[in-house]
Design an enzyme around this catalytic site. Structure first.
Site, short mmCIF file in Angstrom:
data_model
loop_
_atom_site.label_atom_id
_atom_site.label_comp_id
_atom_site.label_asym_id
_atom_site.label_seq_id
_atom_site.Cartn_x
_atom_site.Cartn_y
_atom_site.Cartn_z
N ASP A 215 0.95 -1.12 -0.04
CA ASP A 215 -0.17 0.05 -0.14
C ASP A 215 0.87 1.27 -0.11
OD1 ASP A 215 0.62 -0.07 2.61
OD2 ASP A 215 -0.96 -0.05 3.47
N SER A 216 2.10 0.91 0.22
CA SER A 216 3.24 2.33 -0.25
C SER A 216 2.71 2.98 -1.60
CB SER A 216 4.69 1.83 -0.19
OG SER A 216 4.72 0.41 -0.86
N LYS B 193 -0.62 -9.55 3.34
CA LYS B 193 0.23 -8.75 4.56
C LYS B 193 -0.96 -7.98 5.22
CE LYS B 193 3.28 -5.59 3.89
NZ LYS B 193 2.59 -4.59 5.12
N GLU C 90 -0.93 -5.04 8.78
CA GLU C 90 0.03 -4.56 9.90
C GLU C 90 -0.83 -4.79 11.43
OE1 GLU C 90 0.38 -0.32 8.85
OE2 GLU C 90 1.26 -0.93 6.78
N GLU D 212 9.49 -3.57 10.52
CA GLU D 212 9.92 -2.26 10.04
C GLU D 212 10.36 -1.23 10.89
OE1 GLU D 212 7.19 -0.71 7.13
OE2 GLU D 212 8.13 1.12 7.08
#
Ligand code: KIV
Length: 276
Positions: free
Chosen positions: A46-47, A115, A117, A184
């Site tokens: 989603d970057s 993925k 978060e 991260e």
């Protein structure tokens, strides 16, 4: 190069202490280049909200946009394992919604895993998705969807309380059944201890040298995005500079009629021309 990277390859890489390579991609051409270069896995991150859409965070990205980019990448990659990044609010509301959205990544997007978060607080959603037979990659530490909670893109886990919480997140994700987890923006030593303690591979980004694999945003490592360059990024190319120079050459050549040349043109029979 006929092998296809899978969740089993992730496990086997950890067992044999072989480093796992990951990069992000958002479109067909880039996916094809990464795949043909032998990357193990591609994250449709989603970057893209920042490096493709130009937002200042990842929070605006929608499910439909993620699915669109997954489809583009899936057409370009033949060997790499594809991981689709679940966007903000696509897995927070209920486990049921999380499973439905994860399922869209597989059925419509053509990826092999998702993925999401968060650690302990997201363990329920992870378990529900894994129960639906969809492999999940975790993501803890500096989780960009929590940027407003953190007050910016800041390294997480330097102090004891936060470091312990991140360790608990890692253990909760392992227990929930993730096949791997991204660490991260955490201190190298914390990432090392987590990597030694969990049985699944850790994939680092700004997490130092001891993770089981590494991931970078492809626009960062190729030097295509300069709005914000974190300390942990290594630039393997300067494509922004190269592209700028190529576009300047094109503009100059079109203006002075050096492009196109005869070799770039199509010809026709003069008898046809006479009849016009
Ligand atoms: O969205 C993304 O690209 C990511 C990576 C930076 C891990 O989550």
């Amino acid at each position: 190069m006929e092998h296809k990277f899978t969740t089993q390859s992730f496990a086997s890489a950890k067992e044999h202490r072989e480093r796992i390579t990951m990069l992000t991609a958002y479109d067909y051409s880039m996916a094809q280049m990464l795949d043909q270069s032998g990357i193990d896995a591609i994250l449709i991150g989603d970057s893209l909200g920042m490096v493709v859409q130009g937002h200042d965070s990842t929070l605006n990205v929608t499910m439909d946009e993620m699915i669109y980019h997954c489809k583009c990448v899936a057409r370009g990659a033949k060997h790499a394992m594809l991981v689709g990044d679940m966007p903000f609010l696509s897995y927070h509301i209920s486990d049921e919604e999380a499973v439905r959205n994860a399922g869209r990544f597989i059925q419509e997007g053509g990826v092999h895993a998702v993925k999401l978060e968060g650690g302990k607080s997201m363990a329920g959603a992870v378990k529900a998705i894994v129960r639906a037979q969809i492999p999940v990659m975790g993501h803890i530490g500096l989780t960009p969807q929590s940027v407003h909670v953190f007050g910016g893109f800041k390294v997480q886990g330097k102090e004891e309380r936060k470091a312990k919480a991140i360790m608990e997140d890692a253990l909760a994700l392992e227990d929930a059944g993730v096949f791997a987890m991204v660490l991260e923006g955490v201190p190298e030593k914390l990432a090392k201890v987590i990597t030694e303690r969990v049985s699944v591979p850790t994939i680092g980004i700004g997490a130092g040298r001891y993770c089981d694999g590494q991931i970078l945003v492809v626009h960062d490592m190729l030097g295509m995005y300069s709005d914000f360059v974190p300390k942990f990024v290594k630039r393997y190319a300067q494509l922004k500079t190269n592209i700028g120079a190529a576009v300047s050459d094109y503009i100059r050549e079109v203006k002075c009629q050096a492009f196109p040349e005869e070799k770039h043109t199509f010809q026709m029979d003069s008898s046809v021309l006479e009849k016009l």
